[in-house]
Design a protein around this motif. Structure first.
Motif, PDB file in Angstrom:
ATOM      1  N   ILE A 187       0.851  -1.186   0.000  1.00  0.00           N
ATOM      2  CA  ILE A 187       0.000   0.000   0.000  1.00  0.00           C
ATOM      3  C   ILE A 187       0.888   1.238   0.000  1.00  0.00           C
ATOM      4  O   ILE A 187       1.710   1.425   0.900  1.00  0.00           O
ATOM      5  CB  ILE A 187      -0.924   0.043   1.236  1.00  0.00           C
ATOM      6  CG1 ILE A 187      -1.827  -1.191   1.292  1.00  0.00           C
ATOM      7  CG2 ILE A 187      -1.764   1.323   1.236  1.00  0.00           C
ATOM      8  CD1 ILE A 187      -2.689  -1.259   2.555  1.00  0.00           C
ATOM      9  N   GLU A 188       0.729   2.071  -1.003  1.00  0.00           N
ATOM     10  CA  GLU A 188       1.395   3.369  -1.066  1.00  0.00           C
ATOM     11  C   GLU A 188       0.451   4.414  -0.468  1.00  0.00           C
ATOM     12  O   GLU A 188      -0.691   4.562  -0.912  1.00  0.00           O
ATOM     13  CB  GLU A 188       1.737   3.748  -2.504  1.00  0.00           C
ATOM     14  CG  GLU A 188       2.883   2.951  -3.105  1.00  0.00           C
ATOM     15  CD  GLU A 188       4.255   3.491  -2.697  1.00  0.00           C
ATOM     16  OE1 GLU A 188       4.303   4.502  -1.973  1.00  0.00           O
ATOM     17  OE2 GLU A 188       5.258   2.876  -3.115  1.00  0.00           O
ATOM     18  N   ILE A 189       0.924   5.120   0.538  1.00  0.00           N
ATOM     19  CA  ILE A 189       0.143   6.149   1.218  1.00  0.00           C
ATOM     20  C   ILE A 189       0.736   7.485   0.806  1.00  0.00           C
ATOM     21  O   ILE A 189       1.922   7.740   1.051  1.00  0.00           O
ATOM     22  CB  ILE A 189       0.204   5.945   2.738  1.00  0.00           C
ATOM     23  CG1 ILE A 189      -0.298   4.546   3.092  1.00  0.00           C
ATOM     24  CG2 ILE A 189      -0.606   7.023   3.462  1.00  0.00           C
ATOM     25  CD1 ILE A 189       0.154   4.064   4.449  1.00  0.00           C
ATOM     26  N   HIS A 190      -0.075   8.332   0.182  1.00  0.00           N
ATOM     27  CA  HIS A 190       0.525   9.572  -0.319  1.00  0.00           C
ATOM     28  C   HIS A 190       1.015  10.455   0.816  1.00  0.00           C
ATOM     29  O   HIS A 190       0.278  10.796   1.740  1.00  0.00           O
ATOM     30  CB  HIS A 190      -0.435  10.380  -1.184  1.00  0.00           C
ATOM     31  CG  HIS A 190       0.195  11.675  -1.601  1.00  0.00           C
ATOM     32  ND1 HIS A 190       1.367  11.701  -2.331  1.00  0.00           N
ATOM     33  CD2 HIS A 190      -0.103  12.963  -1.320  1.00  0.00           C
ATOM     34  CE1 HIS A 190       1.735  12.959  -2.506  1.00  0.00           C
ATOM     35  NE2 HIS A 190       0.861  13.745  -1.896  1.00  0.00           N
ATOM     36  N   ASN A 191       2.296  10.787   0.725  1.00  0.00           N
ATOM     37  CA  ASN A 191       2.934  11.750   1.614  1.00  0.00           C
ATOM     38  C   ASN A 191       4.233  12.147   0.926  1.00  0.00           C
ATOM     39  O   ASN A 191       4.978  11.263   0.481  1.00  0.00           O
ATOM     40  CB  ASN A 191       3.219  11.138   2.990  1.00  0.00           C
ATOM     41  CG  ASN A 191       3.720  12.151   3.997  1.00  0.00           C
ATOM     42  OD1 ASN A 191       4.814  12.691   3.871  1.00  0.00           O
ATOM     43  ND2 ASN A 191       2.902  12.425   5.005  1.00  0.00           N
TER      44      ASN A 191
END
Length: 254
Positions: free
Chosen positions: A98-102
């Motif tokens: 899972i890529e979590i935008h930050n």
């Protein structure tokens, strides 16, 4: 190739060409959380579906909590890179990413918004409904690639996820005044630390010498489990927090 999202929580299905079959029929038993490390979520999404990037992830969660799926859960996405955990080196075959935008450490590293964290919680639990992922195998990218990766970093709220039943966690032992173990130290205490880190899953050699490799692993551990100070020194707080986590995992401590 999956023709539609696996998760009912995915608002968008944007297929990435960057995937392949999981090796040897591997069933995912690991969940790896990342941050995008890019200034905009749109740029991150475009990169993850660009054939030239050679990278991808199963899911992307933006600041507002909107979820996009890009690779089917049955497939091997390319998110882990060179990595190691508990003797395993092909984490891409073993995991869902899972890529979590930050924007991350290179772009002022802002907090993760509540809407985004709620979506991450819901998505993790939804993935658990389809895959048997032990709590100790919910990992940070930095856990599996110490020194090479820092994401999702020390601002990510792992305690919050644990309260929702996601991941292994204990309240960190408070910081003290002790200097702890550090670079150049050579002792049985260093060997014990290295054994504990290796038992937990990190790729560390038991040498009795506190070299740079041990320091980077301690930094990774602190970034996930003892976020108050990330300095690579194994003070009492770090060592005892690690001991507690090992005891919880074994069932000796609730």
């Amino acid at each position: 190739m999956t023709a539609a999202p696996d998760s009912k929580l995915a608002a968008h299905w944007v297929p990435s060409p960057n995937f392949e079959p999981r090796r040897d029929g591997r069933v995912p038993d690991t969940l790896i959380l990342h941050y995008t490390g890019m200034e905009s979520c749109e740029a991150a999404r475009d990169w993850l579906v660009n054939v030239e990037s050679k990278v991808s992830a199963h899911y992307l969660v933006d600041f507002a909590g909107v979820i996009t799926q890009m690779v089917g859960e049955a497939e091997r996405a390319w998110h882990a890179g060179q990595s190691f955990w508990s003797g395993e080196t092909d984490l891409n075959s073993a995991s869902i990413g899972i890529e979590i935008h930050n924007p991350g450490h290179d772009f002022d590293y802002p907090p993760f918004p509540d809407e985004q964290m709620r979506a991450v919680e819901a998505l993790c639990l939804d993935i658990f409904s389809r895959h048997a992922i032990p709590r100790e195998r919910v990992l940070a990218h930095s856990d599996i690639a110490p020194g090479r990766k820092r994401d999702p970093g020390e601002r990510f709220d792992w305690a919050r996820l644990a309260r929702a039943g996601i991941g292994l966690w204990t309240e960190p032992v408070p910081l003290g005044e002790d200097a702890g173990l550090g670079l150049g130290d050579e002792s049985e205490a260093v060997a014990e630390l290295q054994r504990d880190l290796k038992d937990f899953g990190y790729g560390v050699e038991v040498t009795s010498t506190y070299a740079r490799g041990t320091e980077t692993v301690v930094e990774a551990f602190q970034r996930h489990y003892r976020q108050a100070r990330i300095d690579g020194r194994a003070d009492r707080s770090t060592r005892e927090t690690l001991k507690r986590l090992l005891a919880i995992r074994s069932g000796a401590l609730v």
